[in-house]
Design a protein around this motif. Structure first.
Motif, mmCIF file in Angstrom:
data_model
loop_
_atom_site.group_PDB
_atom_site.id
_atom_site.type_symbol
_atom_site.label_atom_id
_atom_site.label_comp_id
_atom_site.label_asym_id
_atom_site.label_seq_id
_atom_site.Cartn_x
_atom_site.Cartn_y
_atom_site.Cartn_z
ATOM 1 N N GLU A 1 0.852 -1.201 0.000
ATOM 2 C CA GLU A 1 0.000 0.000 0.000
ATOM 3 C C GLU A 1 0.881 1.243 0.000
ATOM 4 O OE1 GLU A 1 -0.281 2.143 2.700
ATOM 5 O OE2 GLU A 1 1.071 1.070 4.060
ATOM 6 N N LEU B 1 9.830 18.063 -0.394
ATOM 7 C CA LEU B 1 10.989 18.937 -0.220
ATOM 8 C C LEU B 1 10.644 20.032 0.780
ATOM 9 C CD1 LEU B 1 12.351 19.312 -3.873
ATOM 10 C CD2 LEU B 1 13.327 17.989 -1.976
ATOM 11 N N PHE C 1 1.780 13.425 14.377
ATOM 12 C CA PHE C 1 2.995 13.444 13.546
ATOM 13 C C PHE C 1 2.826 14.261 12.276
ATOM 14 C CE2 PHE C 1 1.089 10.028 11.101
ATOM 15 C CZ PHE C 1 1.695 10.079 9.851
ATOM 16 N N ILE D 1 13.383 14.016 2.417
ATOM 17 C CA ILE D 1 13.103 14.913 3.561
ATOM 18 C C ILE D 1 14.401 15.223 4.313
ATOM 19 C CG2 ILE D 1 11.852 15.166 5.740
ATOM 20 C CD1 ILE D 1 9.697 13.268 4.558
ATOM 21 N N CYS E 1 5.253 4.885 9.579
ATOM 22 C CA CYS E 1 5.844 4.223 8.415
ATOM 23 C C CYS E 1 7.310 4.574 8.167
ATOM 24 C CB CYS E 1 5.030 4.567 7.176
ATOM 25 S SG CYS E 1 3.299 4.159 7.395
HETATM 26 C C1 UGA Z 1 3.907 7.450 4.186
HETATM 27 C C2 UGA Z 1 3.968 7.476 2.646
HETATM 28 O O1 UGA Z 1 3.832 8.820 2.171
HETATM 29 C C3 UGA Z 1 2.873 6.606 2.044
HETATM 30 O O2 UGA Z 1 3.010 6.560 0.625
HETATM 31 C C4 UGA Z 1 3.015 5.189 2.620
HETATM 32 O O3 UGA Z 1 1.995 4.334 2.133
HETATM 33 C C5 UGA Z 1 2.914 5.230 4.133
HETATM 34 O O4 UGA Z 1 3.960 6.080 4.629
HETATM 35 C C6 UGA Z 1 3.080 3.820 4.626
HETATM 36 O O5 UGA Z 1 4.145 3.223 4.429
HETATM 37 O O6 UGA Z 1 2.096 3.249 5.113
HETATM 38 P P1 UGA Z 1 2.437 8.730 6.045
HETATM 39 O O7 UGA Z 1 3.383 8.137 7.034
HETATM 40 O O8 UGA Z 1 0.981 8.647 6.288
HETATM 41 O O9 UGA Z 1 2.670 8.048 4.593
HETATM 42 O O10 UGA Z 1 2.771 10.262 5.954
HETATM 43 P P2 UGA Z 1 3.481 11.294 4.959
HETATM 44 O O11 UGA Z 1 2.462 12.256 4.500
HETATM 45 O O12 UGA Z 1 4.281 10.618 3.934
HETATM 46 O O13 UGA Z 1 4.430 12.064 5.978
HETATM 47 C C7 UGA Z 1 5.461 11.395 6.715
HETATM 48 C C8 UGA Z 1 6.254 12.364 7.533
HETATM 49 O O14 UGA Z 1 7.117 13.133 6.716
HETATM 50 C C9 UGA Z 1 5.423 13.374 8.322
HETATM 51 O O15 UGA Z 1 5.973 13.490 9.624
HETATM 52 C C10 UGA Z 1 5.598 14.664 7.561
HETATM 53 O O16 UGA Z 1 5.477 15.806 8.365
HETATM 54 C C11 UGA Z 1 7.000 14.498 7.030
HETATM 55 N N1 UGA Z 1 7.279 15.289 5.798
HETATM 56 C C12 UGA Z 1 6.641 14.976 4.643
HETATM 57 C C13 UGA Z 1 8.218 16.301 5.838
HETATM 58 O O17 UGA Z 1 8.820 16.600 6.884
HETATM 59 N N2 UGA Z 1 8.476 17.001 4.681
HETATM 60 C C14 UGA Z 1 7.868 16.723 3.514
HETATM 61 O O18 UGA Z 1 8.166 17.397 2.497
HETATM 62 C C15 UGA Z 1 6.913 15.692 3.491
#
Ligand code: UGA
Length: 435
Positions: free
Chosen positions: A149, A248, A317, A213, A258
């Motif tokens: 997923e 970014l 988070f 990131i 995750c």
């Molecule tokens: C992530 C992946 O984006 C999904 O594709 C994947 O399915 C999922 O893990 C999983 O393996 O189940 P998620 O953990 O829900 O999804 O959240 P994200 O939106 O990807 O964000 C993850 C973290 O990265 C957050 O803490 C967010 O604040 C941080 N982030 C994200 C940044 O610091 N900078 C960014 O540019 C993007």
């Protein structure tokens, strides 16, 4: 699709429940199973045990096509059974497959002619070892497909129904086709591949996003040294289509259920197979240090944290979720408490005044209460309501109107006009290019 065997989904967490509801939305009959009786009881009453935008509505709209159960026996009529249970990190950093193995054993015990589809994130090689276990248990009619997923919490329904791709790894082509067929009606490229390749696509995708990131966070840290603005740097980089604009966004690092776990698991997986994945070590370390930089920034401004009152805005988070797993706020709150600060926090998803993950932290009913009398505020999670906050009124109630914006969420010009001292992440000398 009436008349087809129902689709079974084991697990009602973010992935399992969203998948079950979305398969029902696509017209399939679905049996959703979880061993947690309280969750199933809530679902039978139409209440989702987790917060995910749009989920309860979709649940209600498709109620006639989903049944909820706590019994594996009720999955007997399902020819395709998705496994979406947790694979938390074990103490060694490897993925803990206890729940996955328990579910597979239940399925094997009931045998029959069916396909087990792995949605949980499992180490490369799991598919092969599960198939060997199934054969050993005399359940050779139970076949295996990997269908990782890519759902983001907070946008999971959209990600399910409008995915960038659908990955199906199978040992047998017909089994892969049968699983891909369930997604009929979704307009996305389907990648048919081997099981280990599908398993690796999942890990490599999450590890690459985490790398992006950590990379931009290191660029942000250098920007602070040299007077550049990371937001504009990211924009300039992202316009190159080979790089792309997503992921970014510099800040206080990635959290959630995750990225931290999957990056660690891929590192372990590589290590177990004799390869030292050097890059991932750096990605993990940069992420850990990034949270602590906020404490450094507070110290720079306040000099001493002992006795200072710090407001944390946002604890989950990321926004639009109630998930606190691996949230930066947990480390931040603990560090601030260790430094002797008084920590008051607010998060729209957390109602009680205390929370076991935040010992000694007072959780306030709204942002204004957290900010009242504070020596500094840290914006930890970019909930949209913080963008609408009356910052001038908030600044007036703070003992010192200092805002450390861990997500570069508030426009520095707006913050300064509201009377705040503003510090973001990687905004150079503070004279932002965007001001
Ligand atoms: C992530 C992946 O984006 C999904 O594709 C994947 O399915 C999922 O893990 C999983 O393996 O189940 P998620 O953990 O829900 O999804 O959240 P994200 O939106 O990807 O964000 C993850 C973290 O990265 C957050 O803490 C967010 O604040 C941080 N982030 C994200 C940044 O610091 N900078 C960014 O540019 C993007």
């Amino acid at each position: 699709m009436h008349g087809e065997a129902p689709v079974g989904v084991v697990g009602t967490g973010y992935v399992g429940l969203v998948s079950a509801v979305c398969f029902a939305h696509l017209g399939h009959h679905v049996v959703s199973m979880d061993v947690d009786a309280a969750k199933i009881a809530a679902l039978r009453e139409g209440r989702a045990p987790i917060y995910e935008p749009g989920l309860e509505k979709l649940l209600e709209d498709n109620a006639a096509r989903i049944t909820f159960t706590t019994s594996h026996d009720d999955l007997a009529s399902c020819r395709i059974l998705f496994v979406a249970v947790d694979t938390p990190p074990s103490p060694s950093g490897d993925a803990d497959l206890t729940s996955v193995r328990r579910v597979v054993a239940e399925i094997a015990a009931r045998g029959g002619d069916r396909i087990v589809v792995m949605k949980s994130t499992v180490p490369v090689g799991t598919g092969r070892s599960v198939v060997a276990d199934l054969r050993a248990q005399g359940a050779g009619g139970v076949r295996y497909v990997s269908n990782p997923e890519f759902l983001r919490e907070g946008a999971a329904i959209q990600d399910f129904l409008e995915p960038d791709r659908i990955v199906v790894g199978a040992f047998d082509e017909a089994d892969g086709e049968a699983v891909a067929d369930l997604y009929r009606g979704i307009d996305a490229e389907v990648i048919h591949t081997s099981v280990p390749t599908a398993e690796m696509i999942k890990y490599a995708s999450n590890a690459f996003l985490a790398t992006k990131i950590s990379f931009i966070n290191e660029i942000a840290n250098v920007c602070e040294q040299v007077g550049a603005d990371v937001r504009v740097v990211a924009e300039g980089m992202g316009l190159d289509h080979r790089i792309g604009p997503h992921f970014l966004h510099a800040g206080i690092g990635y959290g959630g259920s995750c990225f931290p776990k999957d990056v660690q698991a891929l590192k372990q997986l590589a290590g177990n197979s004799g390869y030292h994945f050097q890059l991932l070590n750096a990605v993990i370390e940069v992420n850990a240090l990034q949270k602590r930089r906020v404490v450094g920034k507070l110290k720079q401004h306040l000099r001493r944290l002992r006795g200072a009152r710090i407001a944390l805005l946002g604890l989950t988070f990321k926004p639009n979720t109630d998930d606190l797993r691996e949230a930066a706020s947990i480390v931040l709150a603990a560090r601030l408490r260790d430094e002797g600060a008084e920590v008051r926090a607010y998060d729209p998803m957390i109602e009680s005044s205390e929370h076991p993950l935040f010992p000694g932290v007072t959780i306030c009913p709204d942002a204004a209460a957290a900010l009242d009398g504070a020596d500094a505020a840290v914006l930890v999670t970019e909930w949209s309501e913080f963008g609408r906050l009356d910052w001038a009124a908030a600044a007036a109630t703070m003992r010192r109107p200092l805002l450390v914006d861990g997500r570069n969420f508030i426009d520095p010009a707006v913050a300064r006009a509201a009377g705040l001292e503003y510090e973001g992440i990687g905004l150079g000398d503070g004279l932002s290019d965007l001001d």
